[in-house]
Design a protein around this motif. Structure first.
Motif, mmCIF file in Angstrom:
data_model
loop_
_atom_site.group_PDB
_atom_site.id
_atom_site.type_symbol
_atom_site.label_atom_id
_atom_site.label_comp_id
_atom_site.label_asym_id
_atom_site.label_seq_id
_atom_site.Cartn_x
_atom_site.Cartn_y
_atom_site.Cartn_z
ATOM 1 N N ALA A 28 0.847 -1.189 0.000
ATOM 2 C CA ALA A 28 0.000 0.000 0.000
ATOM 3 C C ALA A 28 0.881 1.236 0.000
ATOM 4 N N VAL A 29 0.353 2.307 -0.525
ATOM 5 C CA VAL A 29 1.018 3.609 -0.480
ATOM 6 C C VAL A 29 0.190 4.505 0.421
ATOM 7 N N ILE A 30 0.822 5.006 1.492
ATOM 8 C CA ILE A 30 0.102 5.784 2.497
ATOM 9 C C ILE A 30 0.822 7.106 2.759
ATOM 10 N N LYS A 31 0.156 7.997 3.467
ATOM 11 C CA LYS A 31 0.766 9.270 3.834
ATOM 12 C C LYS A 31 2.012 9.025 4.690
ATOM 13 N N ARG A 32 3.030 9.829 4.440
ATOM 14 C CA ARG A 32 4.309 9.634 5.126
ATOM 15 C C ARG A 32 4.171 9.721 6.639
ATOM 16 N N ASN A 33 3.344 10.621 7.142
ATOM 17 C CA ASN A 33 3.266 10.845 8.589
ATOM 18 C C ASN A 33 2.314 9.893 9.303
ATOM 19 N N THR A 34 1.805 8.866 8.608
ATOM 20 C CA THR A 34 0.991 7.862 9.279
ATOM 21 C C THR A 34 1.845 7.136 10.316
ATOM 22 N N PRO A 35 1.383 7.010 11.556
ATOM 23 C CA PRO A 35 2.190 6.338 12.580
ATOM 24 C C PRO A 35 2.608 4.932 12.134
ATOM 25 N N THR A 36 3.821 4.561 12.485
ATOM 26 C CA THR A 36 4.348 3.258 12.072
ATOM 27 C C THR A 36 4.021 2.143 13.053
ATOM 28 N N ASP A 37 3.541 2.487 14.237
ATOM 29 C CA ASP A 37 3.358 1.489 15.294
ATOM 30 C C ASP A 37 1.897 1.123 15.516
ATOM 31 N N ILE A 38 1.064 1.320 14.494
ATOM 32 C CA ILE A 38 -0.359 0.982 14.639
ATOM 33 C C ILE A 38 -0.771 0.049 13.504
ATOM 34 N N ASP A 39 -1.800 -0.736 13.760
ATOM 35 C CA ASP A 39 -2.404 -1.534 12.703
ATOM 36 C C ASP A 39 -3.349 -0.662 11.884
ATOM 37 N N LEU A 40 -3.415 -0.961 10.622
ATOM 38 C CA LEU A 40 -4.283 -0.222 9.715
ATOM 39 C C LEU A 40 -5.509 -1.069 9.392
ATOM 40 N N SER A 41 -6.405 -0.507 8.610
ATOM 41 C CA SER A 41 -7.596 -1.223 8.193
ATOM 42 C C SER A 41 -7.833 -0.957 6.712
ATOM 43 N N VAL A 42 -8.207 -2.001 5.970
ATOM 44 C CA VAL A 42 -8.505 -1.854 4.554
ATOM 45 C C VAL A 42 -9.759 -2.656 4.242
ATOM 46 N N GLY A 43 -10.804 -1.952 3.822
ATOM 47 C CA GLY A 43 -12.056 -2.621 3.531
ATOM 48 C C GLY A 43 -12.634 -3.366 4.722
ATOM 49 N N GLY A 44 -12.397 -2.860 5.921
ATOM 50 C CA GLY A 44 -12.880 -3.514 7.129
ATOM 51 C C GLY A 44 -12.014 -4.665 7.598
ATOM 52 N N ILE A 45 -10.902 -4.914 6.920
ATOM 53 C CA ILE A 45 -9.989 -6.002 7.283
ATOM 54 C C ILE A 45 -8.756 -5.412 7.961
ATOM 55 N N SER A 46 -8.381 -5.978 9.081
ATOM 56 C CA SER A 46 -7.204 -5.507 9.807
ATOM 57 C C SER A 46 -5.939 -5.790 9.005
ATOM 58 N N ALA A 47 -4.999 -4.836 9.037
ATOM 59 C CA ALA A 47 -3.769 -4.955 8.264
ATOM 60 C C ALA A 47 -2.593 -4.486 9.109
ATOM 61 N N ALA A 48 -1.695 -5.416 9.441
ATOM 62 C CA ALA A 48 -0.493 -5.077 10.202
ATOM 63 C C ALA A 48 0.571 -4.578 9.236
ATOM 64 N N GLN A 49 1.073 -3.378 9.480
ATOM 65 C CA GLN A 49 2.025 -2.784 8.550
ATOM 66 C C GLN A 49 3.467 -3.085 8.929
ATOM 67 N N THR A 50 4.281 -3.313 7.910
ATOM 68 C CA THR A 50 5.732 -3.369 8.027
ATOM 69 C C THR A 50 6.284 -2.200 7.228
ATOM 70 N N VAL A 51 7.116 -1.394 7.851
ATOM 71 C CA VAL A 51 7.652 -0.215 7.183
ATOM 72 C C VAL A 51 8.580 -0.651 6.043
ATOM 73 N N VAL A 52 8.326 -0.149 4.851
ATOM 74 C CA VAL A 52 9.241 -0.339 3.716
ATOM 75 C C VAL A 52 10.054 0.936 3.530
ATOM 76 N N VAL A 53 9.372 2.035 3.223
ATOM 77 C CA VAL A 53 10.031 3.347 3.119
ATOM 78 C C VAL A 53 9.900 4.040 4.457
ATOM 79 N N GLU A 54 11.033 4.310 5.092
ATOM 80 C CA GLU A 54 11.010 4.899 6.432
ATOM 81 C C GLU A 54 10.515 6.338 6.365
ATOM 82 N N PRO A 55 9.673 6.744 7.297
ATOM 83 C CA PRO A 55 9.115 8.085 7.284
ATOM 84 C C PRO A 55 10.086 9.158 7.757
#
Length: 349
Positions: free
Chosen positions: A322-349
């Motif tokens: 996924a491509v997200i806003k740079r300032n989105t916190p890195t230590d939280i789970d995200l949600s996509v279409g009502g499905i939980s999504a655990a993020q792993t940082v690829v491009v460091e903010p």
């Protein structure tokens, strides 16, 4: 944004038993042959190949081909040794990614493979830029096909009837480039992948009796490798920094080219406005979100980005990019279409 037309032709490998045709950007070849998970295992084990005959093939000839392409794209191409694979990007004047070129020179011709349907637009633009230089650009997609293989060696005469092979350098850092994903181990280290260019009339003979894996298997491995793909993980605003694409396709001190000001300014003075993340998706349900679905932070009213790639991996389960806003916190789970999504940082903010 990159102009994409329909695939050149339907692959004859779709006649193989169990073949299920792909759609979207991967129309014209098989998404799978009836057992996607087994196909992934075979691909990772080096026991299968992937029909990529929908990819475009462009051939450049003439003594100025390398120095000229060097002057209008992001990579260092002057004096590129024969049989040395590399990658370069064509950018807009504002630094947006327009084309991704997989390059290998045979000493007389520079062979280029590109995303499905983009070869006509690329060829037209390159021809408009050659002026009086000694270079000939031809879209040969109708006469050459591409096969993907989990192999790391460059082309040799033993690969005949293949005429050339491009070996993916991802995630190895290129000359005078930089990583935006930190200094830790990259999940794709040791990855083996190449694109073999074969005359279309020899496609069936080249594949022979080898096992086939579909594009679903190849895409699952690409997503797990954090490897961005033009037209899938990019949009009309994408710049290379957001996707960690500088590592294999951009030389930071090669001089002026179209879009170079954006590359230098963001790298030296700022940060990309968005960042690529790898997602582990909750697989407890049967359905997965579709690419293009909004990425949300629980409790916030507005989306922070967009899902660009999604796959089912034979080890990791449902995964995505996924491509997200740079300032989105890195230590939280995200949600996509009502499905939980655990993020792993690829491009460091």
């Amino acid at each position: 944004m990159t102009e994409i037309s329909a695939p050149v032709q339907r692959s004859p490998l779709l006649e193989r038993a169990g073949a299920v045709a792909g759609d979207g950007i991967d129309a014209g070849v098989a998404a799978h042959y009836g057992d996607p998970m087994r196909e992934q295992r075979r691909l990772v084990a080096g026991e299968a190949v992937v029909d990529l005959s929908h990819r475009g093939v462009v051939r450049l000839s003439g003594p100025d081909r390398l120095s000229w392409l060097h002057s209008i794209s992001t990579a260092q191409l002057t004096n590129l040794p024969p049989l040395t694979s590399t990658e370069t990007l064509i950018l807009s004047p504002k630094g947006r990614i327009e084309h991704d070129l997989h390059l290998v020179d045979d000493g007389e011709h520079l062979w280029v493979t590109v995303e499905p349907g983009t070869a006509p637009a690329l060829t037209a633009w390159l021809n408009s830029m050659k002026f009086m230089l000694r270079v000939e650009i031809v879209d040969v997609s109708e006469t050459y096909a591409v096969v993907g293989e989990p192999v790391v060696h460059e082309w040799t005469t033993e690969d005949a009837p293949a005429v050339m092979a491009w070996v993916d350098q991802w995630p190895r850092l290129g000359e005078d480039s930089v990583s935006y994903s930190g200094t830790g181990a990259h999940p794709a280290e040791g990855r083996a992948w190449r694109e073999v260019i074969v005359p279309r009339e020899e496609l069936l003979a080249y594949v022979g009796e080898r096992a086939l894996s579909g594009t679903w298997a190849a895409e699952a491995e690409r997503v797990a490798a954090w490897r961005p793909r033009l037209g899938v993980d990019t949009d009309h605003k994408s710049i290379a920094h957001e996707l960690d694409w500088l590592r294999t396709a951009v030389h930071l001190h090669k001089g002026c080219y179209r879009g170079q000001e954006t590359i230098a300014r963001v790298h030296n003075l700022g940060r990309p406005p968005r960042r690529l993340v790898f997602l582990h998706l909750d697989g407890s349900g049967h359905a997965l979100p579709e690419p293009g679905a909004s990425i949300e932070v629980p409790g916030q009213p507005r989306p922070v980005g967009q899902l660009t790639s999604v796959a089912r991996h034979y080890v990791d389960g449902p995964i995505g990019l996924a491509v997200i806003k740079r300032n989105t916190p890195t230590d939280i789970d995200l949600s996509v279409g009502g499905i939980s999504a655990a993020q792993t940082v690829v491009v460091e903010p």
